[in-house]
Design an enzyme around this catalytic site. Structure first.
Site, PDB file in Angstrom:
ATOM      1  CB  CYS A   2      -0.945   0.091   1.203  1.00 20.91           C
ATOM      2  SG  CYS A   2      -2.126  -1.239   1.282  1.00 20.91           S
ATOM      3  NE  ARG A  29       4.543   1.880  -0.152  1.00 25.42           N
ATOM      4  CZ  ARG A  29       5.565   1.591   0.630  1.00 25.42           C
ATOM      5  NH1 ARG A  29       6.792   1.778   0.199  1.00 25.42           N
ATOM      6  NH2 ARG A  29       5.382   1.117   1.849  1.00 25.42           N
ATOM      7  CD1 TRP A  78       0.029  -6.249  -2.971  1.00 25.59           C
ATOM      8  CD2 TRP A  78      -0.210  -6.788  -0.810  1.00 25.59           C
ATOM      9  NE1 TRP A  78       0.427  -7.562  -2.806  1.00 25.59           N
ATOM     10  CE2 TRP A  78       0.288  -7.918  -1.499  1.00 25.59           C
ATOM     11  CE3 TRP A  78      -0.441  -6.891   0.562  1.00 25.59           C
ATOM     12  CZ2 TRP A  78       0.565  -9.130  -0.872  1.00 25.59           C
ATOM     13  CZ3 TRP A  78      -0.169  -8.098   1.190  1.00 25.59           C
ATOM     14  CH2 TRP A  78       0.326  -9.195   0.473  1.00 25.59           C
ATOM     15  CG  ASN A 104       1.760   0.930   4.221  1.00 24.94           C
ATOM     16  OD1 ASN A 104       2.902   1.344   4.292  1.00 24.94           O
ATOM     17  ND2 ASN A 104       1.500  -0.330   3.975  1.00 24.94           N
ATOM     18  N   GLY A 105      -0.357  -0.922   6.204  1.00 23.06           N
ATOM     19  CA  GLY A 105       0.047  -1.764   7.335  1.00 23.06           C
ATOM     20  C   GLY A 105      -1.141  -2.529   7.884  1.00 23.06           C
ATOM     21  CD  GLU A 484      17.411 -12.025  -7.600  1.00 20.25           C
ATOM     22  OE1 GLU A 484      16.837 -12.624  -6.677  1.00 20.25           O
ATOM     23  OE2 GLU A 484      16.946 -10.979  -8.090  1.00 20.25           O
ATOM     24  CE  LYS A 488      13.891 -10.285  -9.640  1.00 19.56           C
ATOM     25  NZ  LYS A 488      14.608  -9.975  -8.476  1.00 19.56           N
ATOM     26  CD  GLU A 491      10.210 -10.939  -8.531  1.00 17.97           C
ATOM     27  OE1 GLU A 491       9.519 -10.521  -7.609  1.00 17.97           O
ATOM     28  OE2 GLU A 491      11.426 -10.709  -8.623  1.00 17.97           O
ATOM     29  CG  HIS A 507      20.246 -36.096  -4.501  1.00 16.03           C
ATOM     30  ND1 HIS A 507      20.722 -37.300  -4.049  1.00 16.03           N
ATOM     31  CD2 HIS A 507      21.342 -35.382  -4.859  1.00 16.03           C
ATOM     32  CE1 HIS A 507      22.043 -37.314  -4.111  1.00 16.03           C
ATOM     33  NE2 HIS A 507      22.444 -36.158  -4.607  1.00 16.03           N
ATOM     34  CE  LYS A 610      11.513  -1.798  -5.350  1.00 13.92           C
ATOM     35  NZ  LYS A 610      11.956  -3.063  -5.976  1.00 13.92           N
TER      36      LYS A 610
HETATM   37  C1  F6R Z   1      11.977  -9.787  -5.658  1.00 15.98           C
HETATM   38  C2  F6R Z   1      11.916  -8.840  -4.558  1.00 15.98           C
HETATM   39  C3  F6R Z   1      11.618  -9.365  -3.205  1.00 15.98           C
HETATM   40  C4  F6R Z   1      12.406  -8.568  -2.161  1.00 15.98           C
HETATM   41  C5  F6R Z   1      11.991  -8.978  -0.752  1.00 15.98           C
HETATM   42  C6  F6R Z   1      12.819  -8.266   0.300  1.00 15.98           C
HETATM   43  O1  F6R Z   1      12.301  -9.155  -6.864  1.00 15.98           O
HETATM   44  O2  F6R Z   1      12.072  -7.671  -4.742  1.00 15.98           O
HETATM   45  O3  F6R Z   1      11.890 -10.721  -3.100  1.00 15.98           O
HETATM   46  O4  F6R Z   1      13.764  -8.798  -2.359  1.00 15.98           O
HETATM   47  O5  F6R Z   1      10.650  -8.678  -0.560  1.00 15.98           O
HETATM   48  O6  F6R Z   1      12.685  -6.885   0.187  1.00 15.98           O
HETATM   49  P1  F6R Z   1      13.723  -5.900   0.824  1.00 15.98           P
HETATM   50  O7  F6R Z   1      15.014  -6.071   0.103  1.00 15.98           O
HETATM   51  O8  F6R Z   1      13.127  -4.551   0.652  1.00 15.98           O
HETATM   52  O9  F6R Z   1      13.862  -6.284   2.277  1.00 15.98           O
END
Ligand code: F6R
Length: 615
Positions: A2, A29, A78, A104-105, A484, A488, A491, A507, A610
């Site tokens: 949010c 967000r 969100w 937010n929260g 990683e 990407k 997601e 395995h 995010k």
């Molecule tokens: C994936 C992504 C998330 C963040 C995770 C931690 O692309 O962005 O997996 O890495 O939510 O977020 P931060 O780094 O803000 O603690």
């Protein structure tokens, strides 16, 4: 999770337009519903609905505010409590329709508060926890308090992590802003306009002057001025005005189709800036690690994978084991066994991930740990709970998928590792110099890929269009890159991906492989290469479609591969150690082009936001 925004002014400015543009900049967000509210002629005007901001704007003309509006509160959601519907969209109001609130929260005790308020005659319209706040403020005002005092009392009753902005029709000359755990920044154009937002880019085009709210602080925003209060100590407080260094361009798309693509292209610059972090900041970290008997590294998601890469690089020179543990598991797994006085490296792009904040607070308060933070956000919660903090120089990252913040996190950990090598003299000076030179070259290697290989990467996705399952496999340090790179694709392109150890894949996971099943091998010419060749052959023998990421001069694995992505860097041990930085942009681009090819918006992956400020 949010985004909230507020503005109050005495200027003749287009409040509707500013509000719409500001929540658009917070859309990363959360993007399942949005809303705006203002007050004119003693009345509240609200527009809100479920859907993305552009869709709602088409229907409701979100930027068209009544004449004479001098304030706005706004939200992009969100969903946590209640599905994304018009009724559950913010702003929420009290029974008298005088208070509008954006939040937010999460209010953890909202059920208890709601039951109490219902018993006192309040009528609720939504399923959200947020609505409780509007009614709670109303309840305190019914007892005779003014809007400011009632807001203070109401927020004291709320348990959880949240940030709010609220307005009241009878008090049109101020907005109330409160922060507890969720981020909130106040921007100020002195004497003219005051802003508040969950993140700086929301108001960056209008002002660079800001105050960062701490937990349990309340701000009263008037046109061009702001006063701060502590919720707990019942007193006014003073705060330091900060100057934001980010450029406005950094928060805009600047000609790219998506923020994600723009941010991948910003990686060389972000890496170059991060390489310039002053040596004394790095030294403080390095010395603490050298002197600590026990070291943990913790993070979530992409930051956790950066931590895995960083841990590998640091242990090379430190000669001590570092325990990597996801922040959501930190306390539960270490409750009974964590030593006192350990060092905890906490890595977070936002510095606000709630599980991480809880982990470091617990480690600090209960285990007397030294917290070493690596984050991209100055003044974030993480920096406040840490003993030392290094801020990566990635600049604002708007795309939900982390890209440039990942590579700058790994780079920062690598710089710390080389500092440790210098302090401990764990390798000869000439070797250290070679590692330093290799690290300094990482931005050029990434830049070369961006200048030369975009078309090729775009083409590759056409061969993968029909695939819905992928493996990303590697050994050693490259397992972090595989995880990683796989995350990407998972997601943003909505494919099922397993990022895994190539050795371990025998395995179990290998049983899924059929003709044409795509397997991406991350294959730098390091000490794992020979064994990885064996793994590639095993998967090829079962009909897998082999895609490899290798260095320019590679011969064996590229020969075995159906598709090869070459990274133009020397086949040398000094460069191999930093492949988590130089190999990842190719995988980020692959995921990006794949998402675009299959018609998905890479900047707004479904169900994601995010900054994860809920458990
Ligand atoms: C994936 C992504 C998330 C963040 C995770 C931690 O692309 O962005 O997996 O890495 O939510 O977020 P931060 O780094 O803000 O603690």
């Amino acid at each position: 999770m949010c985004g909230i925004f507020g503005l109050i002014t005495n200027q003749e400015i287009d409040i509707g337009k500013i509000t719409l543009e500001s929540i658009k900049r917070l859309e990363y967000r959360g993007y399942d519903s949005c809303g705006v509210a203002t007050i004119t002629d003693g009345k509240l005007f609200i527009k809100k609905d479920a859907g993305k901001i552009d869709e709602i704007h088409k229907k409701l003309k979100l930027d068209s505010f009544p004449n004479g509006s001098k304030l706005a509160v706004a939200h992009t959601r969100w969903a946590t409590h209640g599905p994304p519907t018009k009724i559950n969209s913010h702003p929420h109001v009290d029974c008298s329709n005088k208070i509008a609130i954006c939040h937010n929260g999460i209010i953890d005790n909202f059920i208890e508060l709601k039951e109490d308020l219902i018993s006192k005659g309040h009528e609720f319209k939504s399923e959200t926890d947020t609505e409780v706040i509007a009614h709670l403020i109303e309840e305190f005002m019914n007892m005779g308090l003014d809007f400011k005092e009632a807001s203070k009392e109401a927020m004291k009753k709320c348990v959880g992590g949240f940030a709010i902005v609220a307005c009241h029709v009878d008090y049109p000359n101020y907005l109330i802003v409160v922060r507890k755990e969720s981020p909130l920044i106040v921007g100020i154009e002195e004497g003219k306009t005051a802003y508040c937002a969950s993140d700086i880019p929301a108001f960056l085009p209008y002002t660079r002057k800001c105050y960062v709210l701490n937990d349990n602080e309340m701000a009263v925003l008037r046109a061009g001025e702001v006063e701060f209060y502590s919720l707990q100590e019942e007193k006014k407080i003073s705060k330091e005005l900060q100057e934001i260094e980010w450029s406005i361009d950094a928060a805009e798309k600047g000609g790219y189709d998506h923020f994600m693509l723009k941010e991948i292209h910003e990686e060389p610059l972000a890496l170059r800036k991060t390489l310039k972090i002053p040596k004394d900041e790095i030294q403080k970290f390095a010395k603490i690690l050298v002197n600590s008997e026990k070291i943990y590294i913790t993070a979530a998601g992409t930051s956790f994978y950066a931590s895995l890469a960083g841990k590998f690089i640091i242990t090379r020179f430190l000669g001590k084991y570092i325990e990597a543990i996801e922040c959501s598991e930190f306390q539960i797994q270490l409750e009974d066994c964590m030593e006192n006085n350990a060092a905890v490296i906490a890595v977070s792009q936002s510095g606000e991930t709630i599980d991480l904040i809880e982990a470091v607070r617990w480690a600090k308060e209960k285990k007397n740990a030294k917290i070493l933070a690596i984050t991209n956000i100055v003044g974030s919660s993480l920096t406040r709970y840490s003993d030392e903090a290094i801020v990566t120089r990635a600049g604002p990252e708007i795309g939900v998928a982390a890209t440039k913040t990942y590579s700058t996190q790994v780079l920062t950990l690598a710089i710390i590792a080389l500092e440790i090598a210098e302090i401990l003299k764990s390798i000869p000076d000439e070797e250290l110099e070679k590692y330093r030179k290799a690290l300094a070259k990482t931005p050029d290697i990434v830049e070369h890929l961006l200048n030369n290989d975009i078309k090729k990467l775009k083409k590759i996705v056409r061969n993968l269009e029909k695939s819905h399952n992928f493996f990303f496999l590697a050994r050693g340090i490259s397992i972090a890159t595989a995880k990683e790179g796989g995350l990407k694709l998972k997601e943003i392109a909505c494919r099922f991906v397993e990022g895994y150890s190539a050795a371990h894949a025998k395995h179990g996971p290998i049983s899924l492989v059929r003709k044409g099943f795509p397997i991406i091998f991350i294959a730098p010419p390091d000490e794992t290469y020979e064994r990885l060749v064996g793994n590639v052959m095993e998967f090829k023998a079962r009909g897998g479609l082999i895609i490899s990421v290798v260095v320019e001069s590679d011969k064996i694995i590229s020969e075995l591969s159906d598709i090869t992505i070459r990274i133009d860097q020397p086949a040398s041990k000094y460069f191999n150690l930093f492949t988590p930085i130089t190999f990842i942009p190719a995988l980020q681009l692959l995921a990006y082009f794949y998402a675009v090819y299959v018609g998905l918006n890479p900047d707004q992956p479904q169900n994601l936001a995010k900054t994860v400020t809920v458990h």
